[in-house]
Scaffold this motif. Structure first.
Motif, PDB file in Angstrom:
ATOM      1  N   PRO A   1      -2.458  21.857  18.875  1.00  0.00           N
ATOM      2  CA  PRO A   1      -2.954  23.188  18.498  1.00  0.00           C
ATOM      3  C   PRO A   1      -1.952  24.272  18.896  1.00  0.00           C
ATOM      4  N   GLY A   2      -1.850  25.259  18.075  1.00  0.00           N
ATOM      5  CA  GLY A   2      -0.936  26.364  18.378  1.00  0.00           C
ATOM      6  C   GLY A   2       0.455  26.172  17.823  1.00  0.00           C
ATOM      7  N   PHE A   3       0.786  24.973  17.397  1.00  0.00           N
ATOM      8  CA  PHE A   3       2.102  24.734  16.814  1.00  0.00           C
ATOM      9  C   PHE A   3       2.166  25.352  15.420  1.00  0.00           C
ATOM     10  N   GLN A   4       3.158  26.195  15.200  1.00  0.00           N
ATOM     11  CA  GLN A   4       3.335  26.859  13.921  1.00  0.00           C
ATOM     12  C   GLN A   4       4.621  26.359  13.268  1.00  0.00           C
ATOM     13  N   PRO A   5       4.530  25.448  12.324  1.00  0.00           N
ATOM     14  CA  PRO A   5       5.735  24.933  11.676  1.00  0.00           C
ATOM     15  C   PRO A   5       6.461  26.017  10.888  1.00  0.00           C
ATOM     16  N   VAL A   6       7.781  25.923  10.879  1.00  0.00           N
ATOM     17  CA  VAL A   6       8.583  26.829  10.058  1.00  0.00           C
ATOM     18  C   VAL A   6       8.368  26.498   8.584  1.00  0.00           C
ATOM     19  N   SER A   7       8.286  25.204   8.291  1.00  0.00           N
ATOM     20  CA  SER A   7       8.043  24.726   6.934  1.00  0.00           C
ATOM     21  C   SER A   7       7.421  23.342   7.025  1.00  0.00           C
ATOM     22  N   THR A   8       6.875  22.870   5.924  1.00  0.00           N
ATOM     23  CA  THR A   8       6.319  21.519   5.874  1.00  0.00           C
ATOM     24  C   THR A   8       6.660  20.880   4.528  1.00  0.00           C
ATOM     25  N   HIS A   9       6.716  19.576   4.532  1.00  0.00           N
ATOM     26  CA  HIS A   9       6.850  18.831   3.283  1.00  0.00           C
ATOM     27  C   HIS A   9       6.329  17.422   3.522  1.00  0.00           C
ATOM     28  N   PHE A  10       6.175  16.660   2.458  1.00  0.00           N
ATOM     29  CA  PHE A  10       5.694  15.290   2.599  1.00  0.00           C
ATOM     30  C   PHE A  10       6.461  14.386   1.644  1.00  0.00           C
ATOM     31  N   SER A  11       6.462  13.073   1.974  1.00  0.00           N
ATOM     32  CA  SER A  11       7.252  12.112   1.227  1.00  0.00           C
ATOM     33  C   SER A  11       6.496  10.797   1.059  1.00  0.00           C
ATOM     34  N   PRO A  12       6.859  10.013   0.033  1.00  0.00           N
ATOM     35  CA  PRO A  12       6.216   8.712  -0.172  1.00  0.00           C
ATOM     36  C   PRO A  12       6.855   7.613   0.664  1.00  0.00           C
ATOM     37  N   CYS A  13       6.078   6.613   0.965  1.00  0.00           N
ATOM     38  CA  CYS A  13       6.553   5.406   1.632  1.00  0.00           C
ATOM     39  C   CYS A  13       5.604   4.280   1.217  1.00  0.00           C
ATOM     40  N   VAL A  14       5.902   3.059   1.584  1.00  0.00           N
ATOM     41  CA  VAL A  14       4.970   1.959   1.354  1.00  0.00           C
ATOM     42  C   VAL A  14       4.924   1.073   2.594  1.00  0.00           C
ATOM     43  N   THR A  15       3.834   0.364   2.741  1.00  0.00           N
ATOM     44  CA  THR A  15       3.674  -0.637   3.802  1.00  0.00           C
ATOM     45  C   THR A  15       3.199  -1.929   3.157  1.00  0.00           C
TER      46      THR A  15
ATOM     47  N   LYS B   1       0.830  -1.205   0.000  1.00  0.00           N
ATOM     48  CA  LYS B   1       0.000   0.000   0.000  1.00  0.00           C
ATOM     49  C   LYS B   1       0.866   1.257   0.000  1.00  0.00           C
ATOM     50  N   ALA B   2       0.468   2.213  -0.814  1.00  0.00           N
ATOM     51  CA  ALA B   2       1.152   3.502  -0.873  1.00  0.00           C
ATOM     52  C   ALA B   2       0.849   4.287   0.397  1.00  0.00           C
ATOM     53  N   ARG B   3       1.867   4.907   0.943  1.00  0.00           N
ATOM     54  CA  ARG B   3       1.706   5.715   2.147  1.00  0.00           C
ATOM     55  C   ARG B   3       2.387   7.066   1.953  1.00  0.00           C
ATOM     56  N   THR B   4       1.862   8.074   2.626  1.00  0.00           N
ATOM     57  CA  THR B   4       2.443   9.414   2.612  1.00  0.00           C
ATOM     58  C   THR B   4       2.700   9.851   4.040  1.00  0.00           C
TER      59      THR B   4
ATOM     60  N   LYS C   1       6.913  14.414  12.788  1.00  0.00           N
ATOM     61  CA  LYS C   1       6.416  13.582  11.685  1.00  0.00           C
ATOM     62  C   LYS C   1       5.072  12.978  12.065  1.00  0.00           C
ATOM     63  N   ILE C   2       4.142  12.992  11.124  1.00  0.00           N
ATOM     64  CA  ILE C   2       2.834  12.383  11.358  1.00  0.00           C
ATOM     65  C   ILE C   2       2.455  11.560  10.131  1.00  0.00           C
ATOM     66  N   GLY C   3       1.837  10.411  10.383  1.00  0.00           N
ATOM     67  CA  GLY C   3       1.373   9.551   9.299  1.00  0.00           C
ATOM     68  C   GLY C   3       0.030   8.943   9.639  1.00  0.00           C
ATOM     69  N   GLY C   4      -0.625   8.412   8.631  1.00  0.00           N
ATOM     70  CA  GLY C   4      -1.935   7.801   8.814  1.00  0.00           C
ATOM     71  C   GLY C   4      -2.828   8.116   7.626  1.00  0.00           C
ATOM     72  N   ASP C   5      -2.666   7.362   6.531  1.00  0.00           N
ATOM     73  CA  ASP C   5      -3.445   7.633   5.331  1.00  0.00           C
ATOM     74  C   ASP C   5      -4.936   7.393   5.584  1.00  0.00           C
ATOM     75  N   PRO C   6      -5.800   8.313   5.159  1.00  0.00           N
ATOM     76  CA  PRO C   6      -7.237   8.143   5.395  1.00  0.00           C
ATOM     77  C   PRO C   6      -7.866   7.064   4.530  1.00  0.00           C
TER      78      PRO C   6
END
Length: 396
Positions: free
Chosen positions: A320-334, A229-232, A279-284
């Motif tokens: 709540p209240g956390f303000q990231p300096v930047s964000t990005h996302f990457s592929p993974c698989v399970t 399965k594809a994961r992000t 880091k957070i994960g959990g594809d809907p």
């Protein structure tokens, strides 16, 4: 001409490197064959691995006793592997497993408590105001409870773990071949492994531990029943000035009856760019990758922007209240097996074995899974009384 070994392990990932280390410890002549991480994912035409990351949750408590034993035995050896290799990979920050409080229609936390008690692990339950006070970084919905495993839990750096296992295997005499395998084939009384650069190696027994790429038609005589399965995964940069506010924050597993509300989250972790990310994960939803070509294409891409936005929203709810300096996302698989446990068995006959299928739980348990793979090819079977489980390989 081919170079000969007692055993060859195909796949230099978490399970494969672990299997090679344990085989080398037996005194056998061992080769571990697999490429290093590519520097340019987008233009890489070869294989990939899911261990190309710096943080995976580790914990002992699991509602499945087999996975719990796999984790416990692996965690018990982390210190040994770090000491022998000189490479640190384990961060004992603890792990909080949160979900609907006991008494609700979703009994996940009750199952976690039963597993905790069966294992004899010290991990108290917090709910209500006690949960909020003990873990001030997080905001949970009313009616949430959490089991906190403080010792023997936290996160590991899978890149560093593979490097450590590889160093240990090499120090014990294993040959490390940093090349992609093109084919694996049985020839009379041996198994021959050919790499993409035309080198040949032979062994009496071979383990294929190629993760999701174990579905390749060139590695096994018949296709295994492995769903990939594809994961992000989503990364949120933490400002240097904010890091102190996250000290002692544990890893977090958020469990819910709905897939789209379930997630996992890591505290700020340092990466090669010198920055720290939550880091957070959990594809809907699930996207199944059919065939090796689809895996390569997925890894070369950026991941799912839709999933990334979903994870961004979950992160805003949880912290709540956390303000990231930047964000990005990457592929993974399970990779998922038919029976929900890793495949550790022979593919055909008694010379070619398979060790794969993490089911989203194997990073923390990879050393024990690799050890069981080594036991299989050394002895021809797995005879471990504490594992009342069937690790056999299922085929399509």
């Amino acid at each position: 001409m081919s170079e000969s070994f007692d055993f060859i392990v195909v796949g230099k990932g978490m399970m494969g490197a672990a299997a090679a280390r344990h085989l080398a410890l037996s005194g056998a002549k061992v080769a571990l064959i697999g490429p290093d991480e590519p520097t340019d994912w987008a233009n890489h035409t070869g294989v990939f691995s899911s261990h190309y990351d710096n943080a995976r949750i580790t914990r002992t408590i699991d509602d499945d006793p087999v996975w719990a034993w796999l984790a416990r035995r692996s965690i018990e050896r982390y210190g040994e592997i770090e000491g022998e290799s000189g490479i640190g990979f384990y961060h004992e920050v603890g792990c909080l497993i949160a979900g609907p409080a006991p008494g609700s229609s979703y009994d996940y936390i009750e199952q976690v408590e039963k597993a905790r008690d069966a294992l004899g692990v010290g991990a108290p339950l917090y709910d209500g105001e006690a949960l909020s006070q003990r873990f001030p970084w997080f905001r949970f919905a009313d009616g949430t409870a959490g089991v906190h495993e403080r010792r023997g839990a936290g996160y590991i750096n899978p890149r560093a773990l593979v490097a450590a296992q590889t160093v240990c295997a090499e120090k014990t005499g294993a040959r490390i071949v940093r090349s992609e395998v093109a084919t694996v084939s049985e020839e009379r009384d041996r198994v021959v492994v050919e790499t993409v650069d035309g080198k040949h190696f032979a062994a009496g027994r071979v383990i294929v531990a190629a993760g999701g790429f174990s579905i390749s038609a060139t590695l096994l005589p018949r296709p295994i029943d492995l769903t990939v399965k594809a994961r992000t995964v989503f990364f949120a940069e933490v400002a240097n000035g904010d890091l102190s506010g996250f000290e002692s924050m544990p890893s977090l597993i958020g469990a819910a009856p709905e897939q789209e509300k379930s997630y996992y989250l890591l505290p700020p972790v340092g990466y090669a760019d010198g920055k720290h990310y939550i880091k957070i994960g959990g594809d809907p939803t699930d996207r199944i990758l059919e065939g090796e070509a689809a895996l390569r294409q997925w890894f070369r891409g950026p991941g799912s922007a839709t999933t990334a936005e979903h994870l961004r929203g979950l992160l805003a709810e949880v912290i709540p209240g956390f303000q990231p300096v930047s964000t990005h996302f990457s592929p993974c698989v399970t990779s998922f097996t038919r029976h929900g446990l890793p495949y550790i068995g022979f593919a055909e006959g008694s010379r070619l074995a398979v060790v794969t299928g993490g089911n989203g739980q194997a990073a923390k348990s990879s050393d024990e899974i690799g050890r069981l793979g080594a036991v299989l090819v050394l002895n021809g079977r797995i005879d471990e009384p504490e594992y009342d489980a069937d690790f056999s390989v299922a085929f399509r």
